[in-house]
Write a protein that holds these residues in place. Structure first.
Motif, PDB file in Angstrom:
ATOM      1  N   CYS A 188       8.862  39.791 -18.214  1.00 31.77           N
ATOM      2  CA  CYS A 188      10.042  39.050 -18.670  1.00 31.77           C
ATOM      3  C   CYS A 188       9.629  37.609 -18.962  1.00 31.77           C
ATOM      4  CB  CYS A 188      11.107  39.084 -17.579  1.00 31.77           C
ATOM      5  SG  CYS A 188      12.257  37.693 -17.673  1.00 31.77           S
ATOM      6  N   HIS A 189      10.014  37.107 -20.128  1.00 36.71           N
ATOM      7  CA  HIS A 189       9.587  35.750 -20.518  1.00 36.71           C
ATOM      8  C   HIS A 189      10.211  34.662 -19.653  1.00 36.71           C
ATOM      9  CE1 HIS A 189      13.511  35.839 -22.373  1.00 36.71           C
ATOM     10  NE2 HIS A 189      13.371  34.608 -22.832  1.00 36.71           N
ATOM     11  N   VAL A 190      11.346  34.948 -19.001  1.00 33.41           N
ATOM     12  CA  VAL A 190      11.983  33.930 -18.148  1.00 33.41           C
ATOM     13  C   VAL A 190      11.250  33.844 -16.802  1.00 33.41           C
ATOM     14  CG1 VAL A 190      14.139  33.241 -17.009  1.00 33.41           C
ATOM     15  CG2 VAL A 190      14.222  34.388 -19.230  1.00 33.41           C
ATOM     16  N   HIS A 191      11.003  35.000 -16.201  1.00 29.57           N
ATOM     17  CA  HIS A 191      10.396  35.020 -14.862  1.00 29.57           C
ATOM     18  C   HIS A 191       8.907  34.697 -14.854  1.00 29.57           C
ATOM     19  CE1 HIS A 191      14.228  36.943 -13.981  1.00 29.57           C
ATOM     20  NE2 HIS A 191      14.025  36.488 -12.749  1.00 29.57           N
ATOM     21  N   GLU A 192       8.278  34.767 -16.029  1.00 27.52           N
ATOM     22  CA  GLU A 192       6.828  34.507 -16.091  1.00 27.52           C
ATOM     23  C   GLU A 192       6.516  33.013 -16.117  1.00 27.52           C
ATOM     24  OE1 GLU A 192       3.844  36.795 -18.042  1.00 27.52           O
ATOM     25  OE2 GLU A 192       4.217  37.476 -16.009  1.00 27.52           O
ATOM     26  N   GLN A 193       7.552  32.183 -16.388  1.00 23.17           N
ATOM     27  CA  GLN A 193       7.192  30.788 -16.662  1.00 23.17           C
ATOM     28  C   GLN A 193       7.471  29.799 -15.523  1.00 23.17           C
ATOM     29  OE1 GLN A 193       9.940  28.574 -17.181  1.00 23.17           O
ATOM     30  NE2 GLN A 193      11.114  30.383 -16.578  1.00 23.17           N
ATOM     31  N   PHE A 194       7.802  30.294 -14.327  1.00 24.22           N
ATOM     32  CA  PHE A 194       8.010  29.338 -13.225  1.00 24.22           C
ATOM     33  C   PHE A 194       6.675  28.702 -12.823  1.00 24.22           C
ATOM     34  CE2 PHE A 194      11.748  32.143 -12.677  1.00 24.22           C
ATOM     35  CZ  PHE A 194      12.705  31.168 -12.906  1.00 24.22           C
ATOM     36  N   SER A 195       6.713  27.413 -12.525  1.00 27.12           N
ATOM     37  CA  SER A 195       5.489  26.672 -12.218  1.00 27.12           C
ATOM     38  C   SER A 195       5.184  26.686 -10.719  1.00 27.12           C
ATOM     39  CB  SER A 195       5.642  25.233 -12.699  1.00 27.12           C
ATOM     40  OG  SER A 195       4.711  24.420 -12.073  1.00 27.12           O
ATOM     41  N   VAL A 196       4.038  27.258 -10.364  1.00 31.45           N
ATOM     42  CA  VAL A 196       3.611  27.300  -8.961  1.00 31.45           C
ATOM     43  C   VAL A 196       3.480  25.862  -8.449  1.00 31.45           C
ATOM     44  CG1 VAL A 196       1.709  27.966  -7.429  1.00 31.45           C
ATOM     45  CG2 VAL A 196       2.420  29.498  -9.269  1.00 31.45           C
ATOM     46  N   GLN A 197       2.804  25.026  -9.238  1.00 33.71           N
ATOM     47  CA  GLN A 197       2.556  23.637  -8.859  1.00 33.71           C
ATOM     48  C   GLN A 197       3.869  22.900  -8.559  1.00 33.71           C
ATOM     49  OE1 GLN A 197      -0.268  22.234  -8.176  1.00 33.71           O
ATOM     50  NE2 GLN A 197       0.754  20.266  -7.778  1.00 33.71           N
ATOM     51  N   LYS A 198       4.863  23.090  -9.415  1.00 37.50           N
ATOM     52  CA  LYS A 198       6.133  22.369  -9.229  1.00 37.50           C
ATOM     53  C   LYS A 198       6.921  22.918  -8.031  1.00 37.50           C
ATOM     54  CE  LYS A 198       6.428  20.922 -14.007  1.00 37.50           C
ATOM     55  NZ  LYS A 198       6.922  21.266 -15.333  1.00 37.50           N
ATOM     56  N   ILE A 199       6.775  24.205  -7.758  1.00 34.48           N
ATOM     57  CA  ILE A 199       7.450  24.767  -6.574  1.00 34.48           C
ATOM     58  C   ILE A 199       6.792  24.194  -5.311  1.00 34.48           C
ATOM     59  CG2 ILE A 199       7.955  26.891  -5.273  1.00 34.48           C
ATOM     60  CD1 ILE A 199       8.154  28.368  -7.983  1.00 34.48           C
ATOM     61  N   VAL A 200       5.452  24.085  -5.322  1.00 39.15           N
ATOM     62  CA  VAL A 200       4.729  23.514  -4.170  1.00 39.15           C
ATOM     63  C   VAL A 200       5.174  22.057  -3.957  1.00 39.15           C
ATOM     64  CG1 VAL A 200       2.432  22.827  -3.335  1.00 39.15           C
ATOM     65  CG2 VAL A 200       2.753  25.085  -4.378  1.00 39.15           C
ATOM     66  N   GLU A 201       5.316  21.312  -5.048  1.00 46.07           N
ATOM     67  CA  GLU A 201       5.769  19.909  -4.926  1.00 46.07           C
ATOM     68  C   GLU A 201       7.194  19.833  -4.340  1.00 46.07           C
ATOM     69  OE1 GLU A 201       3.054  18.585  -8.699  1.00 46.07           O
ATOM     70  OE2 GLU A 201       5.219  18.279  -8.897  1.00 46.07           O
ATOM     71  N   LEU A 202       8.061  20.773  -4.783  1.00 49.02           N
ATOM     72  CA  LEU A 202       9.432  20.791  -4.240  1.00 49.02           C
ATOM     73  C   LEU A 202       9.433  21.121  -2.754  1.00 49.02           C
ATOM     74  CD1 LEU A 202      11.580  22.583  -6.984  1.00 49.02           C
ATOM     75  CD2 LEU A 202      11.995  20.308  -6.031  1.00 49.02           C
ATOM     76  N   LYS A 203       8.514  21.998  -2.358  1.00 50.01           N
ATOM     77  CA  LYS A 203       8.389  22.371  -0.933  1.00 50.01           C
ATOM     78  C   LYS A 203       7.998  21.143  -0.099  1.00 50.01           C
ATOM     79  CE  LYS A 203       7.928  25.946   1.371  1.00 50.01           C
ATOM     80  NZ  LYS A 203       8.834  26.521   2.378  1.00 50.01           N
ATOM     81  N   GLN A 204       7.155  20.264  -0.695  1.00 46.99           N
ATOM     82  CA  GLN A 204       6.755  19.049   0.027  1.00 46.99           C
ATOM     83  C   GLN A 204       7.950  18.101   0.159  1.00 46.99           C
ATOM     84  OE1 GLN A 204       3.458  18.066  -2.453  1.00 46.99           O
ATOM     85  NE2 GLN A 204       2.041  19.366  -1.297  1.00 46.99           N
ATOM     86  N   GLN A 205       8.755  18.072  -0.879  1.00 44.08           N
ATOM     87  CA  GLN A 205       9.947  17.204  -0.881  1.00 44.08           C
ATOM     88  C   GLN A 205      11.033  17.720   0.070  1.00 44.08           C
ATOM     89  OE1 GLN A 205      11.101  16.720  -4.998  1.00 44.08           O
ATOM     90  NE2 GLN A 205      12.878  15.490  -4.415  1.00 44.08           N
ATOM     91  N   TYR A 206      11.155  19.073   0.152  1.00 45.15           N
ATOM     92  CA  TYR A 206      12.161  19.713   1.022  1.00 45.15           C
ATOM     93  C   TYR A 206      11.425  20.678   1.952  1.00 45.15           C
ATOM     94  CZ  TYR A 206      15.442  18.212  -2.658  1.00 45.15           C
ATOM     95  OH  TYR A 206      16.162  17.492  -3.578  1.00 45.15           O
ATOM     96  N   PRO A 207      10.798  20.152   3.008  1.00 43.11           N
ATOM     97  CA  PRO A 207       9.943  21.022   3.839  1.00 43.11           C
ATOM     98  C   PRO A 207      10.688  22.198   4.488  1.00 43.11           C
ATOM     99  CG  PRO A 207       9.704  18.688   4.443  1.00 43.11           C
ATOM    100  CD  PRO A 207      10.821  18.761   3.469  1.00 43.11           C
ATOM    101  N   ASP A 208      12.010  22.041   4.696  1.00 37.91           N
ATOM    102  CA  ASP A 208      12.744  23.143   5.347  1.00 37.91           C
ATOM    103  C   ASP A 208      13.218  24.187   4.327  1.00 37.91           C
ATOM    104  OD1 ASP A 208      14.871  21.638   4.092  1.00 37.91           O
ATOM    105  OD2 ASP A 208      16.248  22.785   5.367  1.00 37.91           O
ATOM    106  N   ALA A 209      12.988  23.941   3.025  1.00 36.69           N
ATOM    107  CA  ALA A 209      13.561  24.833   2.000  1.00 36.69           C
ATOM    108  C   ALA A 209      12.927  26.227   2.024  1.00 36.69           C
ATOM    109  CB  ALA A 209      13.385  24.208   0.620  1.00 36.69           C
ATOM    110  N   LEU A 210      13.781  27.221   1.824  1.00 36.87           N
ATOM    111  CA  LEU A 210      13.272  28.598   1.665  1.00 36.87           C
ATOM    112  C   LEU A 210      13.073  28.845   0.174  1.00 36.87           C
ATOM    113  CD1 LEU A 210      15.352  31.043   3.902  1.00 36.87           C
ATOM    114  CD2 LEU A 210      13.029  30.207   4.277  1.00 36.87           C
ATOM    115  N   VAL A 211      11.947  29.469  -0.175  1.00 36.90           N
ATOM    116  CA  VAL A 211      11.730  29.830  -1.583  1.00 36.90           C
ATOM    117  C   VAL A 211      12.215  31.267  -1.774  1.00 36.90           C
ATOM    118  CG1 VAL A 211      10.032  30.135  -3.436  1.00 36.90           C
ATOM    119  CG2 VAL A 211       9.747  28.266  -1.783  1.00 36.90           C
ATOM    120  N   LEU A 212      13.197  31.434  -2.656  1.00 39.24           N
ATOM    121  CA  LEU A 212      13.759  32.764  -2.959  1.00 39.24           C
ATOM    122  C   LEU A 212      13.236  33.164  -4.340  1.00 39.24           C
ATOM    123  CD1 LEU A 212      17.534  32.063  -2.062  1.00 39.24           C
ATOM    124  CD2 LEU A 212      15.703  32.775  -0.512  1.00 39.24           C
ATOM    125  N   ALA A 213      12.560  34.303  -4.447  1.00 37.42           N
ATOM    126  CA  ALA A 213      11.984  34.674  -5.755  1.00 37.42           C
ATOM    127  C   ALA A 213      12.317  36.112  -6.135  1.00 37.42           C
ATOM    128  CB  ALA A 213      10.466  34.492  -5.743  1.00 37.42           C
TER     129      ALA A 213
END
Ligand code: 13P
Ligand code: SF4
Length: 330
Positions: A188-213
């Protein structure tokens, strides 16, 4: 009468009087015509809010199978309308815009898939619901992201299986079940384009955040997720979790229901690689609008049609999925 330019466009483009209240007119038409409006979680918030039922692909198929409405309006994409039509051949199934396709379904040409199946006659064929009816017609059992794991596991461990068309969902199911299913190379062209790097950066910004994928995401995104599941499963998890922040790696339409059910929580859409686009919105899903829904109900067009021979074959693996799901309590 269906006008020529509607046929060309794939939706009714009749101008709508600006003075009418669209919501109450849609409501009036659905009652008058005994129509039910079903919407997927990737539709716009206003379409989700006006629908009689909002759900994931499995729930939409289950709902279509049991409704006694005369008309089903599927606010979703074409394969969802086809599934409803195959299950309810005597009902009128409408999709507000016939151009609402799916890149994942498009990544699996029915003739090529049938050839692949023919080359592996000893394999059971399991197809994701995001396929055309013609692909389902050469399938043994259909699955959605809600029931794929359990349905695969319902076969003996040494069963030879072809899984199509999503390579990401297939790889994920192989990893969690220890199977070695042969995978079709679709995505799927939508699900293929999420950025690993940007999710990791968001995790640093919100350390308690759960990643739902969603399992249609690339393996690298699925690997760093705390929860992997269908839209309905991700929503359920967000509701029951005691966390405050969630990074959501699926089409951003799901955030509407998440926020509605959990107004005190913070849902952050996972960013795409290209930050200049809104590519975490499915351009196909978003073709449906309130105006097209109104015109669809008014003119009972465009209707989804499936060739009778194809429908007769495609209905078997869909029924099989619904039966297994009912036994599993899904
Ligand atoms: P769900 O069945 O999880 O709602 O997924 C549908 C879909 O199209 C995912 O891209
Ligand atoms: Fe198809 Fe992807 Fe859109 Fe889902 S999000 S309907 S898989 S294109």
């Amino acid at each position: 009468m269906v006008e020529k330019n509607w046929l060309e466009k794939g939706f009714v483009d009749e101008p709508i009087d600006k003075s009418i209240d669209l919501k109450s007119e849609i409501d009036r038409l659905r009652k008058e015509k005994n129509a039910v409006i079903l919407a997927h979680y990737y539709q716009s918030g206003e379409l989700q809010d006006i629908a009689d039922f909002v759900g994931d692909s499995l729930a939409l198929a289950q709902w279509a199978a049991r409704t006694d409405a005369d008309i089903i309006v599927m606010c979703g994409v074409h394969f969802m309308g086809e599934t409803a039509k195959v299950l309810c051949p005597d009902k009128k199934v409408l999709v507000p815009d016939l151009n609402a396709g799916c890149s994942l379904a498009d990544s699996c040409n029915a003739e090529e898939f049938a050839k692949f199946v023919g080359e592996h006659p000893d394999h059971t064929v399991i197809s994701y619901v995001n396929t055309t009816a013609a692909v389902k017609a050469v399938t043994d059992v259909v699955v959605t992201s809600t029931n794929a794991r359990q349905i695969v596991e319902s076969f003996p461990a040494d069963e030879k299986i072809i899984f199509g068309p999503d390579r990401n969902l297939g790889s994920y199911i192989n990893a969690v079940t220890g199977r070695q299913m042969l995978l079709w190379n679709g995505a799927c062209h939508v699900h293929e384009q999420f950025s690993v790097q940007k999710i990791v950066e968001l995790k640093q910004q919100y350390p308690d955040a759960l990643v739902l994928a969603h399992p249609e995401c690339k393996g690298a995104v699925v690997k760093l997720a705390d929860v992997v599941g269908s839209t309905a499963a991700l929503l359920k998890h967000a509701v029951k979790s005691d966390r405050k922040n969630f990074i959501v790696a699926t089409e951003s339409g799901i955030l509407h229901e998440m926020q509605k059910q959990c107004p005190e929580k913070n849902f952050i859409p996972a960013p795409p690689e290209d930050s200049t686009c809104a590519c975490n919105e499915c351009n196909f899903m978003r073709l449906n609008t309130m105006e097209k829904l109104y015109n669809t109900l008014k003119h009972e067009w465009p209707a989804v049609e499936v060739d009778a021979d194809v429908a007769e074959k495609a209905v078997r693996p869909i029924h099989r999925m619904l039966e297994i799901s009912a036994k599993l309590g899904l």
